[in-house]
Scaffold this motif. Structure first.
Motif, PDB file in Angstrom:
ATOM      1  N   GLU A  64       8.006  -5.834 -16.594  1.00  0.00           N
ATOM      2  CA  GLU A  64       8.859  -5.773 -17.655  1.00  0.00           C
ATOM      3  C   GLU A  64       8.773  -4.310 -18.117  1.00  0.00           C
ATOM      4  N   ARG A  65       7.858  -3.522 -18.037  1.00  0.00           N
ATOM      5  CA  ARG A  65       8.005  -2.014 -18.625  1.00  0.00           C
ATOM      6  C   ARG A  65       8.063  -1.053 -17.791  1.00  0.00           C
ATOM      7  N   HIS A  66       7.404  -1.292 -16.603  1.00  0.00           N
ATOM      8  CA  HIS A  66       7.065  -0.489 -15.572  1.00  0.00           C
ATOM      9  C   HIS A  66       7.583  -0.907 -14.164  1.00  0.00           C
ATOM     10  N   GLU A  67       7.565   0.025 -13.136  1.00  0.00           N
ATOM     11  CA  GLU A  67       7.716  -0.528 -11.877  1.00  0.00           C
ATOM     12  C   GLU A  67       6.496  -1.131 -11.037  1.00  0.00           C
ATOM     13  N   ILE A  68       6.762  -2.163 -10.362  1.00  0.00           N
ATOM     14  CA  ILE A  68       5.568  -2.987  -9.357  1.00  0.00           C
ATOM     15  C   ILE A  68       5.850  -2.535  -7.959  1.00  0.00           C
ATOM     16  N   GLY A  69       4.781  -1.894  -7.328  1.00  0.00           N
ATOM     17  CA  GLY A  69       4.890  -1.747  -5.862  1.00  0.00           C
ATOM     18  C   GLY A  69       3.920  -2.415  -5.313  1.00  0.00           C
ATOM     19  N   GLY A  70       3.894  -2.265  -3.787  1.00  0.00           N
ATOM     20  CA  GLY A  70       3.317  -3.092  -2.919  1.00  0.00           C
ATOM     21  C   GLY A  70       1.957  -2.351  -2.532  1.00  0.00           C
ATOM     22  N   HIS A  71       0.676  -3.169  -2.165  1.00  0.00           N
ATOM     23  CA  HIS A  71      -0.415  -2.387  -1.810  1.00  0.00           C
ATOM     24  C   HIS A  71      -1.150  -2.913  -0.766  1.00  0.00           C
ATOM     25  N   THR A  72      -0.721  -3.857  -0.143  1.00  0.00           N
ATOM     26  CA  THR A  72      -0.990  -5.014   0.745  1.00  0.00           C
ATOM     27  C   THR A  72      -1.570  -6.151   0.206  1.00  0.00           C
ATOM     28  N   LEU A  73      -1.832  -7.261   0.790  1.00  0.00           N
ATOM     29  CA  LEU A  73      -2.255  -8.439   0.162  1.00  0.00           C
ATOM     30  C   LEU A  73      -3.485  -8.312  -0.386  1.00  0.00           C
ATOM     31  N   SER A  74      -4.387  -8.050   0.461  1.00  0.00           N
ATOM     32  CA  SER A  74      -5.820  -7.689  -0.078  1.00  0.00           C
ATOM     33  C   SER A  74      -6.804  -6.316   0.226  1.00  0.00           C
ATOM     34  N   HIS A  75      -5.758  -5.450   0.409  1.00  0.00           N
ATOM     35  CA  HIS A  75      -6.467  -4.017   0.110  1.00  0.00           C
ATOM     36  C   HIS A  75      -7.574  -3.809   1.177  1.00  0.00           C
ATOM     37  N   GLN A  76      -7.285  -4.329   2.547  1.00  0.00           N
ATOM     38  CA  GLN A  76      -8.067  -3.966   3.390  1.00  0.00           C
ATOM     39  C   GLN A  76      -7.565  -2.489   4.074  1.00  0.00           C
ATOM     40  N   ARG A  77      -8.593  -1.726   4.756  1.00  0.00           N
ATOM     41  CA  ARG A  77      -8.335  -0.526   5.240  1.00  0.00           C
ATOM     42  C   ARG A  77      -7.597  -0.541   6.595  1.00  0.00           C
ATOM     43  N   LEU A  78      -6.157  -0.288   6.693  1.00  0.00           N
ATOM     44  CA  LEU A  78      -5.313  -0.548   7.776  1.00  0.00           C
ATOM     45  C   LEU A  78      -5.803  -0.135   8.905  1.00  0.00           C
ATOM     46  N   PRO A  79      -6.386   1.015   9.089  1.00  0.00           N
ATOM     47  CA  PRO A  79      -6.820   1.543  10.265  1.00  0.00           C
ATOM     48  C   PRO A  79      -7.971   0.750  10.817  1.00  0.00           C
ATOM     49  N   LEU A  80      -8.649  -0.256  10.126  1.00  0.00           N
ATOM     50  CA  LEU A  80      -9.947  -0.630  10.715  1.00  0.00           C
ATOM     51  C   LEU A  80      -9.604  -2.369  11.085  1.00  0.00           C
ATOM     52  N   ILE A  81      -8.436  -2.678  10.871  1.00  0.00           N
ATOM     53  CA  ILE A  81      -7.904  -4.148  11.322  1.00  0.00           C
ATOM     54  C   ILE A  81      -6.912  -3.856  12.572  1.00  0.00           C
ATOM     55  N   THR A  82      -6.551  -5.122  13.114  1.00  0.00           N
ATOM     56  CA  THR A  82      -5.384  -4.957  14.204  1.00  0.00           C
ATOM     57  C   THR A  82      -4.224  -4.665  13.667  1.00  0.00           C
ATOM     58  N   ASP A  83      -3.452  -4.232  14.661  1.00  0.00           N
ATOM     59  CA  ASP A  83      -1.895  -4.008  14.055  1.00  0.00           C
ATOM     60  C   ASP A  83      -1.460  -5.193  13.612  1.00  0.00           C
ATOM     61  N   ALA A  84      -1.517  -6.222  14.309  1.00  0.00           N
ATOM     62  CA  ALA A  84      -0.922  -7.578  13.753  1.00  0.00           C
ATOM     63  C   ALA A  84      -1.420  -7.954  12.194  1.00  0.00           C
ATOM     64  N   ALA A  85      -2.860  -7.767  11.937  1.00  0.00           N
ATOM     65  CA  ALA A  85      -3.458  -7.983  10.828  1.00  0.00           C
ATOM     66  C   ALA A  85      -2.640  -7.113   9.987  1.00  0.00           C
ATOM     67  N   ALA A  86      -2.650  -5.652  10.075  1.00  0.00           N
ATOM     68  CA  ALA A  86      -1.847  -4.997   9.213  1.00  0.00           C
ATOM     69  C   ALA A  86      -0.463  -5.141   8.861  1.00  0.00           C
ATOM     70  N   GLU A  87       0.028  -5.482   9.945  1.00  0.00           N
ATOM     71  CA  GLU A  87       1.602  -5.861   9.611  1.00  0.00           C
ATOM     72  C   GLU A  87       1.533  -7.010   8.615  1.00  0.00           C
ATOM     73  N   GLU A  88       0.705  -8.056   8.897  1.00  0.00           N
ATOM     74  CA  GLU A  88       0.757  -9.400   7.953  1.00  0.00           C
ATOM     75  C   GLU A  88       0.200  -8.895   6.443  1.00  0.00           C
ATOM     76  N   GLU A  89      -0.606  -7.999   6.417  1.00  0.00           N
ATOM     77  CA  GLU A  89      -1.035  -7.340   5.060  1.00  0.00           C
ATOM     78  C   GLU A  89      -0.103  -6.841   4.459  1.00  0.00           C
ATOM     79  N   ILE A  90       0.652  -6.083   5.106  1.00  0.00           N
ATOM     80  CA  ILE A  90       1.959  -5.392   4.444  1.00  0.00           C
ATOM     81  C   ILE A  90       2.931  -6.340   3.973  1.00  0.00           C
ATOM     82  N   ARG A  91       3.238  -7.330   5.104  1.00  0.00           N
ATOM     83  CA  ARG A  91       4.466  -8.063   4.566  1.00  0.00           C
ATOM     84  C   ARG A  91       3.932  -9.121   3.584  1.00  0.00           C
ATOM     85  N   ALA A  92       2.896  -9.685   3.708  1.00  0.00           N
ATOM     86  CA  ALA A  92       2.558 -10.709   2.810  1.00  0.00           C
ATOM     87  C   ALA A  92       2.141 -10.159   1.457  1.00  0.00           C
TER      88      ALA A  92
END
Length: 243
Positions: A64-92
């Motif tokens: 209500e006062r500030h902007e909310i941004g995305g930071h993945t679903l569960s804050h997993q380290r993207l380079p350490l997971i599969t591309d498919a899992a990273a895509e799901e983290e970002i979208r979900a």
């Protein structure tokens, strides 16, 4: 040299990562000084104990006062997971935060600032307009999907070259800037006032708490706030098409 009758454009933006229960305390400080923040929320952050997550109601109130941004679903380290899992983290993560606040989420921050080119494309494909990294020491944004920042609300021991340059190689000044991140942040703001650009301060509420740095943060906010002619904006205002 800048003509004093035509000062350079100065933009101030701040961002705060992870979605911790202490984020409202930080937001109150931003409100006190009239500084805008973007809060990058990872709603199921695996690095936090369950009781440390910011509640859905807390996220809505922040929004209500500030902007909310995305930071993945569960804050997993993207380079350490599969591309498919990273895509799901970002979208979900985007979908869940949008459901929480009932509004579109336009900006993203890479967890820990770690990513590959594949993740940049995934962020674009997910519909974000800007993605922030953790790279510092800039008064611009660079590539909007690998956006750089100015200063972190944290003392980095690897900042020696930048500190020396900022101090014009004066040992006393360099020591002061190196030991006190708030002095370093203020020096960067003064540089921005002289030269123009985007001053981007970022950090984590839980880290400010852990290091006992609330007074340092307040000192910086007091210094950079309510300056005539300075624009105070959320990160989304840095999306090129919206400038």
């Amino acid at each position: 040299m800048t003509n004093s009758s035509n000062p350079p454009r100065v933009v101030v933006t701040t961002s705060w990562d992870d979605g911790h229960r202490l984020d409202p305390k930080l937001a109150e400080l931003l409100d006190r000084y009239g500084v805008v923040g973007t809060f990058y929320i990872s709603p199921r952050n695996i690095e936090f104990a369950p009781g440390d997550h910011l509640s859905h109601q807390g996220v809505r109130e922040l929004g209500e006062r500030h902007e909310i941004g995305g930071h993945t679903l569960s804050h997993q380290r993207l380079p350490l997971i599969t591309d498919a899992a990273a895509e799901e983290e970002i979208r979900a993560g985007k979908d869940e935060v949008e459901q929480i606040i009932g509004a579109p989420v336009r900006t993203f921050c890479y967890p820990r600032g770690e990513y590959h080119a594949t993740h940049v494309q995934q962020v674009k494909d997910a519909g974000f307009g800007l993605a922030r990294t953790v790279r510092r020491h800039s008064l611009g944004i660079g590539d909007p999907f690998e956006a750089v920042t100015t200063v972190n609300a944290y003392a980095h021991r690897v900042d020696v070259p930048q500190v020396l340059q900022m101090a014009e190689f004066n040992p006393f000044t360099a020591g002061k800037l190196f030991l006190n991140w708030d002095d370093f942040a203020i020096a960067w703001f003064e540089k921005c006032l002289r030269e123009g650009g985007v001053y981007h301060l970022w950090g984590h509420s839980w880290e400010v708490e852990a290091r006992g740095d609330w007074q340092r943060l307040e000192r910086v906010l007091d210094h950079i706030s309510r300056r005539p002619g300075v624009e105070y904006v959320a990160n989304a205002a840095l999306i090129p098409s919206e400038n």
